[in-house]
Design a protein around this motif. Structure first.
Motif, PDB file in Angstrom:
ATOM      1  N   MET A   1      -6.739  -1.418  36.731  1.00 14.59           N
ATOM      2  CA  MET A   1      -6.737  -1.328  35.283  1.00 14.59           C
ATOM      3  C   MET A   1      -6.198  -2.628  34.677  1.00 14.59           C
ATOM      4  N   LYS A   2      -6.892  -3.109  33.654  1.00 11.15           N
ATOM      5  CA  LYS A   2      -6.509  -4.359  33.004  1.00 11.15           C
ATOM      6  C   LYS A   2      -6.660  -4.231  31.499  1.00 11.15           C
ATOM      7  N   ASP A   3      -6.151  -5.244  30.812  1.00 12.73           N
ATOM      8  CA  ASP A   3      -6.436  -5.393  29.387  1.00 12.73           C
ATOM      9  C   ASP A   3      -7.649  -6.311  29.245  1.00 12.73           C
ATOM     10  N   TYR A   4      -8.530  -5.961  28.313  1.00 13.38           N
ATOM     11  CA  TYR A   4      -9.761  -6.738  28.123  1.00 13.38           C
ATOM     12  C   TYR A   4      -9.993  -7.016  26.639  1.00 13.38           C
ATOM     13  N   LEU A   5     -10.594  -8.152  26.382  1.00 11.88           N
ATOM     14  CA  LEU A   5     -11.189  -8.445  25.084  1.00 11.88           C
ATOM     15  C   LEU A   5     -12.686  -8.251  25.245  1.00 11.88           C
ATOM     16  N   VAL A   6     -13.251  -7.333  24.472  1.00 11.22           N
ATOM     17  CA  VAL A   6     -14.666  -6.975  24.608  1.00 11.22           C
ATOM     18  C   VAL A   6     -15.384  -7.288  23.306  1.00 11.22           C
ATOM     19  N   PHE A   7     -16.562  -7.908  23.407  1.00 14.24           N
ATOM     20  CA  PHE A   7     -17.378  -8.164  22.226  1.00 14.24           C
ATOM     21  C   PHE A   7     -18.852  -8.124  22.594  1.00 14.24           C
ATOM     22  N   ARG A   8     -19.688  -8.015  21.586  1.00 14.37           N
ATOM     23  CA  ARG A   8     -21.137  -7.856  21.792  1.00 14.37           C
ATOM     24  C   ARG A   8     -21.887  -9.074  21.274  1.00 14.37           C
ATOM     25  N   LEU A   9     -22.896  -9.489  22.022  1.00 14.21           N
ATOM     26  CA  LEU A   9     -23.770 -10.589  21.624  1.00 14.21           C
ATOM     27  C   LEU A   9     -25.172 -10.057  21.371  1.00 14.21           C
TER      28      LEU A   9
ATOM     29  N   LYS B   1     -22.451  -7.400  30.647  1.00 13.76           N
ATOM     30  CA  LYS B   1     -23.367  -6.275  30.838  1.00 13.76           C
ATOM     31  C   LYS B   1     -24.624  -6.543  30.029  1.00 13.76           C
ATOM     32  N   GLN B   2     -25.764  -6.500  30.680  1.00  9.73           N
ATOM     33  CA  GLN B   2     -27.038  -6.657  29.979  1.00  9.73           C
ATOM     34  C   GLN B   2     -27.509  -5.287  29.520  1.00  9.73           C
ATOM     35  N   VAL B   3     -27.609  -5.101  28.206  1.00 11.94           N
ATOM     36  CA  VAL B   3     -27.948  -3.790  27.642  1.00 11.94           C
ATOM     37  C   VAL B   3     -29.451  -3.617  27.495  1.00 11.94           C
ATOM     38  N   THR B   4     -30.154  -4.659  27.052  1.00  9.12           N
ATOM     39  CA  THR B   4     -31.606  -4.590  26.862  1.00  9.12           C
ATOM     40  C   THR B   4     -32.298  -5.476  27.892  1.00  9.12           C
ATOM     41  N   PRO B   5     -33.526  -5.137  28.277  1.00 12.04           N
ATOM     42  CA  PRO B   5     -34.222  -5.912  29.305  1.00 12.04           C
ATOM     43  C   PRO B   5     -34.630  -7.300  28.843  1.00 12.04           C
ATOM     44  N   THR B   6     -34.815  -7.498  27.540  1.00 11.55           N
ATOM     45  CA  THR B   6     -35.247  -8.762  26.923  1.00 11.55           C
ATOM     46  C   THR B   6     -36.654  -9.147  27.383  1.00 11.55           C
ATOM     47  N   SER B   7     -37.224 -10.106  26.709  1.00  3.79           N
ATOM     48  CA  SER B   7     -38.517 -10.672  27.108  1.00  3.79           C
ATOM     49  C   SER B   7     -38.362 -12.183  27.204  1.00  3.79           C
ATOM     50  N   LEU B   8     -39.176 -12.790  28.044  1.00  2.62           N
ATOM     51  CA  LEU B   8     -39.073 -14.227  28.296  1.00  2.62           C
ATOM     52  C   LEU B   8     -40.015 -14.990  27.377  1.00  2.62           C
ATOM     53  N   LEU B   9     -39.486 -16.011  26.707  1.00  2.00           N
ATOM     54  CA  LEU B   9     -40.286 -16.914  25.874  1.00  2.00           C
ATOM     55  C   LEU B   9     -40.173 -18.311  26.466  1.00  2.00           C
ATOM     56  N   ARG B  10     -41.313 -18.955  26.695  1.00  2.00           N
ATOM     57  CA  ARG B  10     -41.319 -20.319  27.236  1.00  2.00           C
ATOM     58  C   ARG B  10     -41.847 -21.266  26.169  1.00  2.00           C
TER      59      ARG B  10
ATOM     60  N   ASP C   1     -36.880 -22.247  28.387  1.00  2.00           N
ATOM     61  CA  ASP C   1     -37.005 -20.794  28.433  1.00  2.00           C
ATOM     62  C   ASP C   1     -35.937 -20.130  27.568  1.00  2.00           C
ATOM     63  N   TYR C   2     -36.311 -19.010  26.963  1.00  2.00           N
ATOM     64  CA  TYR C   2     -35.399 -18.237  26.120  1.00  2.00           C
ATOM     65  C   TYR C   2     -35.543 -16.755  26.456  1.00  2.00           C
ATOM     66  N   ARG C   3     -34.465 -16.013  26.263  1.00  2.00           N
ATOM     67  CA  ARG C   3     -34.507 -14.549  26.342  1.00  2.00           C
ATOM     68  C   ARG C   3     -34.528 -14.013  24.913  1.00  2.00           C
ATOM     69  N   CYS C   4     -35.456 -13.116  24.634  1.00  2.01           N
ATOM     70  CA  CYS C   4     -35.669 -12.613  23.269  1.00  2.01           C
ATOM     71  C   CYS C   4     -35.148 -11.188  23.118  1.00  2.01           C
ATOM     72  N   ASP C   5     -34.570 -10.912  21.945  1.00  2.00           N
ATOM     73  CA  ASP C   5     -34.054  -9.588  21.581  1.00  2.00           C
ATOM     74  C   ASP C   5     -33.086  -9.049  22.631  1.00  2.00           C
ATOM     75  N   GLY C   6     -32.147  -9.881  23.009  1.00  2.00           N
ATOM     76  CA  GLY C   6     -31.180  -9.471  24.025  1.00  2.00           C
ATOM     77  C   GLY C   6     -29.885  -8.958  23.430  1.00  2.00           C
ATOM     78  N   ILE C   7     -29.324  -7.949  24.071  1.00  3.63           N
ATOM     79  CA  ILE C   7     -27.992  -7.442  23.724  1.00  3.63           C
ATOM     80  C   ILE C   7     -27.148  -7.513  24.987  1.00  3.63           C
ATOM     81  N   TRP C   8     -25.998  -8.157  24.874  1.00  2.31           N
ATOM     82  CA  TRP C   8     -25.074  -8.262  26.002  1.00  2.31           C
ATOM     83  C   TRP C   8     -23.672  -7.895  25.537  1.00  2.31           C
ATOM     84  N   VAL C   9     -22.943  -7.250  26.407  1.00  6.39           N
ATOM     85  CA  VAL C   9     -21.523  -6.979  26.175  1.00  6.39           C
ATOM     86  C   VAL C   9     -20.724  -7.890  27.102  1.00  6.39           C
ATOM     87  N   VAL C  10     -19.711  -8.524  26.564  1.00  3.70           N
ATOM     88  CA  VAL C  10     -18.882  -9.464  27.327  1.00  3.70           C
ATOM     89  C   VAL C  10     -17.449  -8.952  27.354  1.00  3.70           C
TER      90      VAL C  10
END
Length: 263
Positions: free
Chosen positions: A1-9, A66-75, A114-123
């Motif tokens: 168990m730890k202390d965490y700072l959590v935020f969403r991208l 944590k990767q929440v959405t699969p995203t799509s690849l844009l080149r 390359d870019y990832r599109c419509d991505g949601i990540w939790v850090v």
């Protein structure tokens, strides 16, 4: 168990740089350690040439995602002009490259980004024993950053608030599974499932102990994304663990575990 700072991208486009080969600029599926350190450094107002503060931040934090959405690849396909190599002349600016040589000496090079599109990540950020910053200090910086924050490149702005929150004495999975509010409409959370298509599978990456997810078999890799010199853009390998599992019901976090209310 730890202390965490959590935020969403979240953003329409993100680029999590990987080692560049030739003219190709690939992207990882999740934020790299260098990208998160850059984001925290920008929020704190640390300049790229401030090696002492950059080193202090580097040794202070461990990063998990944590990767929440699969995203799509844009080149993105690029062409650009560069002059032939001339050992007797140093081009000080891009303008010099294009104007100081006759047009017949300009060559065209090809590159892709390359870019990832419509991505949601939790850090989730945790502190090491050799810490120089507190989680509360990092949280305040994310709420009111000194410099504009981006998702890997300046051309990839954030499209939703980070909503950083401090969690006390929780597991890493509980931290990364923290239930953030809906992005589309807080009164209609089902719209996220329609427009952002969260994945039934979630990919977690983390540093430190491989046993953070009991009962799961983790893949251990060594990506080259740990910055050691910003001026020369040099990176070293680090040890990163990764699992991809079916998303389950979000772990319940009690109110006493939330140390500071979300901004």
């Amino acid at each position: 168990m730890k202390d965490y700072l959590v935020f969403r991208l979240y953003g329409p486009m993100a680029s999590w740089g990987q080692p560049a080969v030739g003219g190709d600029r690939a992207t990882a599926i999740a934020p790299t350690r260098s990208a998160i350190l850059g984001l925290l450094g920008a929020a704190l107002g640390i300049k790229r040439d401030d090696e002492q503060q950059l080193d202090a931040l580097h040794t202070s934090v461990q990063v998990a995602t944590k990767q929440v959405t699969p995203t799509s690849l844009l080149r993105d396909y690029h062409t650009s002009q560069v002059p032939s190599r001339n050992n007797k002349y140093v081009y000080r600016t891009r303008k010099n490259e294009l104007l100081d040589e006759p047009k017949e000496k300009l060559n065209t090079i090809l590159s892709t980004r390359d870019y990832r599109c419509d991505g949601i990540w939790v850090v989730a950020i945790s502190l090491t024993q050799d810490k120089h910053f507190s989680l509360d200090q990092l949280k305040k910086a994310l709420i009111k950053p000194v410099y504009v924050l981006s998702l890997g490149r300046k051309s990839c702005p954030l499209a939703a608030p980070l909503m950083p929150v401090l969690l006390a004495s929780v597991s890493l999975r509980e931290a990364l599974d923290y239930p953030f509010p809906s992005i589309m409409d807080s009164d209609k959370p089902h719209l996220d499932k329609i427009w952002l298509s969260p994945n039934k599978l979630s990919t977690y990456t983390w540093e430190g102990s491989v046993d953070e997810f009991p009962g799961e078999t983790a893949l251990t890799t060594h990506p080259w994304d740990d910055p050691i010199n910003r001026d020369r853009w040099q990176f070293k390998q680090r040890t990163m663990h990764q699992i991809t599992v079916h998303q389950i019901t979000v772990h319940q976090i009690t109110t006493h575990q939330v140390k500071v209310e979300e901004a």
